[in-house]
Design a protein around this motif. Structure first.
Motif, PDB file in Angstrom:
ATOM      1  N   GLU A   2      41.886  49.432  43.174  1.00 36.63           N
ATOM      2  CA  GLU A   2      41.095  48.559  42.293  1.00 36.63           C
ATOM      3  C   GLU A   2      41.905  47.338  41.863  1.00 36.63           C
ATOM      4  OE1 GLU A   2      39.053  48.636  37.870  1.00 36.63           O
ATOM      5  OE2 GLU A   2      39.436  50.537  38.908  1.00 36.63           O
ATOM      6  N   GLN A   3      43.196  47.559  41.548  1.00 33.84           N
ATOM      7  CA  GLN A   3      44.045  46.448  41.120  1.00 33.84           C
ATOM      8  C   GLN A   3      44.251  45.441  42.255  1.00 33.84           C
ATOM      9  OE1 GLN A   3      45.078  45.991  38.010  1.00 33.84           O
ATOM     10  NE2 GLN A   3      43.990  47.860  37.420  1.00 33.84           N
ATOM     11  N   VAL A   4      44.393  45.955  43.473  1.00 32.95           N
ATOM     12  CA  VAL A   4      44.606  45.093  44.632  1.00 32.95           C
ATOM     13  C   VAL A   4      43.376  44.221  44.888  1.00 32.95           C
ATOM     14  CG1 VAL A   4      44.988  45.079  47.140  1.00 32.95           C
ATOM     15  CG2 VAL A   4      46.228  46.712  45.690  1.00 32.95           C
ATOM     16  N   ARG A   6      41.093  43.354  42.698  1.00 28.77           N
ATOM     17  CA  ARG A   6      40.610  42.652  41.508  1.00 28.77           C
ATOM     18  C   ARG A   6      40.373  41.148  41.747  1.00 28.77           C
ATOM     19  NH1 ARG A   6      40.558  44.163  36.255  1.00 28.77           N
ATOM     20  NH2 ARG A   6      41.920  45.928  36.681  1.00 28.77           N
ATOM     21  N   GLN A  10      36.629  39.812  41.076  1.00 29.05           N
ATOM     22  CA  GLN A  10      36.529  39.019  39.846  1.00 29.05           C
ATOM     23  C   GLN A  10      36.004  37.617  40.125  1.00 29.05           C
ATOM     24  OE1 GLN A  10      40.247  39.108  37.643  1.00 29.05           O
ATOM     25  NE2 GLN A  10      39.442  40.699  36.282  1.00 29.05           N
ATOM     26  N   THR A  39      37.715  52.094  51.433  1.00 30.17           N
ATOM     27  CA  THR A  39      37.108  51.569  50.209  1.00 30.17           C
ATOM     28  C   THR A  39      35.945  50.646  50.562  1.00 30.17           C
ATOM     29  OG1 THR A  39      39.284  51.600  49.126  1.00 30.17           O
ATOM     30  CG2 THR A  39      37.541  50.325  48.055  1.00 30.17           C
ATOM     31  N   TYR A  59      44.539  46.264  53.832  1.00 32.37           N
ATOM     32  CA  TYR A  59      45.636  46.300  52.868  1.00 32.37           C
ATOM     33  C   TYR A  59      46.549  47.463  53.256  1.00 32.37           C
ATOM     34  CZ  TYR A  59      48.282  47.198  48.616  1.00 32.37           C
ATOM     35  OH  TYR A  59      49.301  47.429  47.713  1.00 32.37           O
ATOM     36  N   LEU A  96      32.396  48.196  38.388  1.00 32.01           N
ATOM     37  CA  LEU A  96      33.457  47.266  37.986  1.00 32.01           C
ATOM     38  C   LEU A  96      32.908  46.093  37.182  1.00 32.01           C
ATOM     39  CD1 LEU A  96      35.517  47.090  41.314  1.00 32.01           C
ATOM     40  CD2 LEU A  96      35.841  48.633  39.362  1.00 32.01           C
TER      41      LEU A  96
END
Length: 292
Positions: A2-4, A6, A10, A39, A59, A96
């Motif tokens: 999720e952080q990757v 973002r 966003q 994912t 990734y 999210l």
């Protein structure tokens, strides 16, 4: 992950056209709910030039799929069941971003499954069931048992989904787990078809007999939606039925469904003279004596 991701989601969440963002991660090695990807990012937008737009990312050793889908297409998928994984993504994915609780309200809508939505979905599933059953019967009568088997399996899937819809639930990807609890008789038919050691001809013969009864018992509910639409005017051409905003989702199954309902007496034929006195247009109207 999720952080990757973002920065990717966003950027889209900041756009006023974006309604929601869902993250779906594969938790089991052999699970295909994410279409082989590690994912999935599902982004729902109000409108777009392209109804569905997909990008793939990498990734390290992880594969990521990003799908941007319009609300209109998403609701069509949910209505006609043409993209079943989306139901699981909405129910079990991580939200999210959710503009004005769009996704929250959508999940409640799916859980409560409004009556009108059930009625339309029942009609669509029933029309698919009729086509598969009739085509399977035709193959069976010709002695093409493997082709008949394929159609019978599909028709049982539609019967199973109908039983789930009738119970007020929404069919999930793992539909037979739901059917086993809700309609054991249909589950038993499916189990006997795929696991029995009887010759395929014998299995099919028994299944057609049982399916005929189950289809007959559901015809009134299955026809309810199209009959309610057709009651809005005296008579219809087949093209007018194809063009109707609610019936367009029946697609290629519509004409077979109409003929089935003619055969069962729910719809009547009204001949209308054409340019030649020997040829008539075939118009369709509801048989008001057939109580629904």
């Amino acid at each position: 992950m999720e952080q990757v991701l973002r920065p990717i989601y966003q950027e889209r969440a900041s756009q006023p056209n974006t309604l929601g963002v869902i993250l779906v991660e594969k938790h089991e090695e052999k699970s295909n709910v994410t279409d082989t990807f590690d994912t999935v990012l599902l982004i729902i937008v109000k409108e777009a030039d392209t109804p569905v737009f997909t990008k793939h990312y990498l990734y390290e050793d992880n594969k990521v799929a990003l799908h941007t889908v319009t609300e209109k297409l998403l609701r069509k998928w949910l209505l006609i069941g043409s993209n079943k994984k989306v139901v699981d993504w909405i129910f079990f994915g991580k939200i999210l971003f959710d503009r004005n609780e769009f996704l929250h309200k959508l999940k409640i809508e799916l859980q409560e499954f409004p009556f009108n939505g059930r009625k339309i979905k029942t009609g669509i599933q029933f029309s698919k069931l009729i086509r598969r059953y009739l085509e399977g019967k035709e193959y069976f009568d010709k002695g093409s048992y493997l082709d008949a088997y394929n159609h019978v399996v599909d028709s049982l899937h539609h019967l199973g989904r109908l039983s789930i819809i009738d119970s007020g639930l929404y069919p999930e990807v793992t539909v037979w787990g739901q059917v086993k609890k809700i309609e054991p008789a249909i589950y038993k038919l499916y189990e006997e078809l795929v696991t029995s050691h009887e010759p395929i001809e014998k299995r099919l013969e028994l299944l057609f007999l049982a399916s005929e009864f189950l289809i007959h018992s559901r015809t009134q509910d299955g026809a309810r939606h199209i009959i309610e639409v057709m009651k809005k005017k005296e008579a219809w051409t087949i093209q007018e039925l194809h063009d109707h905003s609610e019936l367009v989702n029946y697609s290629v199954d519509l004409e077979v469904f109409v003929e089935y309902l003619v055969d069962k007496g729910f719809i009547l034929i009204e001949p209308v003279i054409a340019k030649s006195e020997m040829i008539f247009h075939r118009h369709y109207k509801v048989n008001v004596d057939a109580l629904l």
